[in-house]
Design a protein around this motif. Structure first.
Motif, short mmCIF file in Angstrom:
data_model
loop_
_atom_site.label_atom_id
_atom_site.label_comp_id
_atom_site.label_asym_id
_atom_site.label_seq_id
_atom_site.Cartn_x
_atom_site.Cartn_y
_atom_site.Cartn_z
N ARG A 1 -32.65 -29.37 -35.00
CA ARG A 1 -32.03 -28.50 -36.00
C ARG A 1 -31.14 -29.32 -36.94
N THR B 1 -31.89 -19.96 -38.60
CA THR B 1 -32.81 -20.86 -37.90
C THR B 1 -32.18 -21.46 -36.65
N THR C 1 -36.85 -15.29 -33.69
CA THR C 1 -37.64 -16.27 -34.44
C THR C 1 -38.75 -15.54 -35.18
#
Length: 332
Positions: A142, A260, A316
């Motif tokens: 990430r 995210t 997600t």
């Protein structure tokens, strides 16, 4: 190896008392006896219902994640590869303890072979350490995706991802190996009764009639080393991620980018908070009831494998879309 008086054979299991467990013998047991949840024996069947439900959800959820990522080419990215590693680790974790736990609850099958007990101990702790390492790898993914997106595909290649996953498993195996070696050399001459549903490290070595301080200290070292080091790297990654997110010009851009990371943050909190609480209560919570220790230990091991696929499936977008597509396709 000579069998101790308390080593009961299959088919000849008799009721025993804690006074029986205080007998002393000069040899190690060939089997251990898992009591389940001491003090709540009458409720074992009822307790098995939520445990079994969580296990089924964990199995179905994690296999669904693996299936979706495998069959959807657009999900063949580092983030989802790490998610698959997490799913496999969760499957191993819950499967290493739940079948035996349910056999205790349903069939009163409390015996476990000495070597099988140590094998369960090793796999359990090895993959707990592995799961922590996977969280670090996901945090790094990430970090690169948000802080250096143009280099993401060149930094996290398939080769790097696979080597990272292998390194996390090897790290777990090496760090936990002394657990196994020390547990094997201690003499267990007092009792072979484990007041737990599974062979957890401290639950086993506490039965040894020897000075087990080295096992205690090494166990604390692993807990604080793994949690401390891994949480440090995760914190550093997310500090940089948040710095980039707050520098974005619009609120929508900030929310979209942070989205995210939302799933990852949720599973991290579920894992580390429960891990630290369970470990510290087991070692220092002498005034806490035994059944609470055992329940917390089981919940800690079952909760992440159950929640992780639900969190990722719900939060997600790509996985949720693919899952809805599968259900709609079957419906037609």
């Amino acid at each position: 190896m000579q069998e101790t008086p308390l080593c009961l054979r299959v088919g000849t299991f008799h009721t025993f008392s804690m006074s029986d467990s205080n007998r002393t013998d000069s040899t190690n047991p060939s089997t251990f006896i898992l009591l389940g949840i001491p003090g709540l024996e009458m409720a074992h069947v009822w307790i098995s219902i939520p445990f079994c439900t969580m296990y089924i959800i964990a199995i179905l959820g994690n296999f669904t994640i693996l299936f979706i990522v495998k069959t959807e080419p657009s999900l063949h990215e580092p983030m989802y590869y790490f998610l698959c590693m997490l799913a496999v680790t969760d499957l191993i974790l819950c499967t290493s303890i739940l079948p035996k736990t349910l056999s205790i609850f349903w069939f009163n099958s409390r015996e476990i072979d000495f070597n099988a007990c140590l094998t369960q101990l090793y796999f359990l702790h090895c993959f707990l350490v592995t799961e922590s390492g996977i969280f670090v790898a996901m945090a790094f993914d990430r970090y690169v995706a948000i802080c250096d997106p143009l280099r993401h595909s060149t930094i996290l290649t398939n080769s790097v991802v696979s080597k990272t996953g292998l390194a996390m498993v090897v790290r777990g195996g090496i760090l936990v190996l002394p657990y196994l070696l020390l547990a094997r050399i201690w003499p267990y001459c007092r009792t072979n009764i484990i007041p737990n549903t599974h062979c957890e490290h401290m639950a086993v070595v506490k039965l040894a009639c020897a000075d087990i301080r080295i096992s205690r200290y090494y166990g604390l070292f692993v807990v604080f080393c793994v949690i401390g080091v891994d949480v440090f790297f995760i914190t550093v990654s997310y500090t940089q991620i948040l710095r980039v997110i707050f520098s974005l010009p619009t609120k929508n851009a900030r929310l979209k980018t942070f989205g995210t990371c939302g799933s990852h943050l949720c599973v991290i909190l579920a894992f580390y908070v429960s891990a630290l609480f369970s470990s510290l209560t087991y070692r220092f919570g002498d005034n806490v009831a035994q059944h609470f220790h055992v329940l917390m230990s089981n919940v800690y091991l079952l909760m992440p494998p159950t929640l992780n696929p639900i969190i990722y499936g719900a939060r997600t977008k790509e996985i949720r879309r693919r899952l809805l597509h599968l259900f709609n396709h079957k419906g037609t």
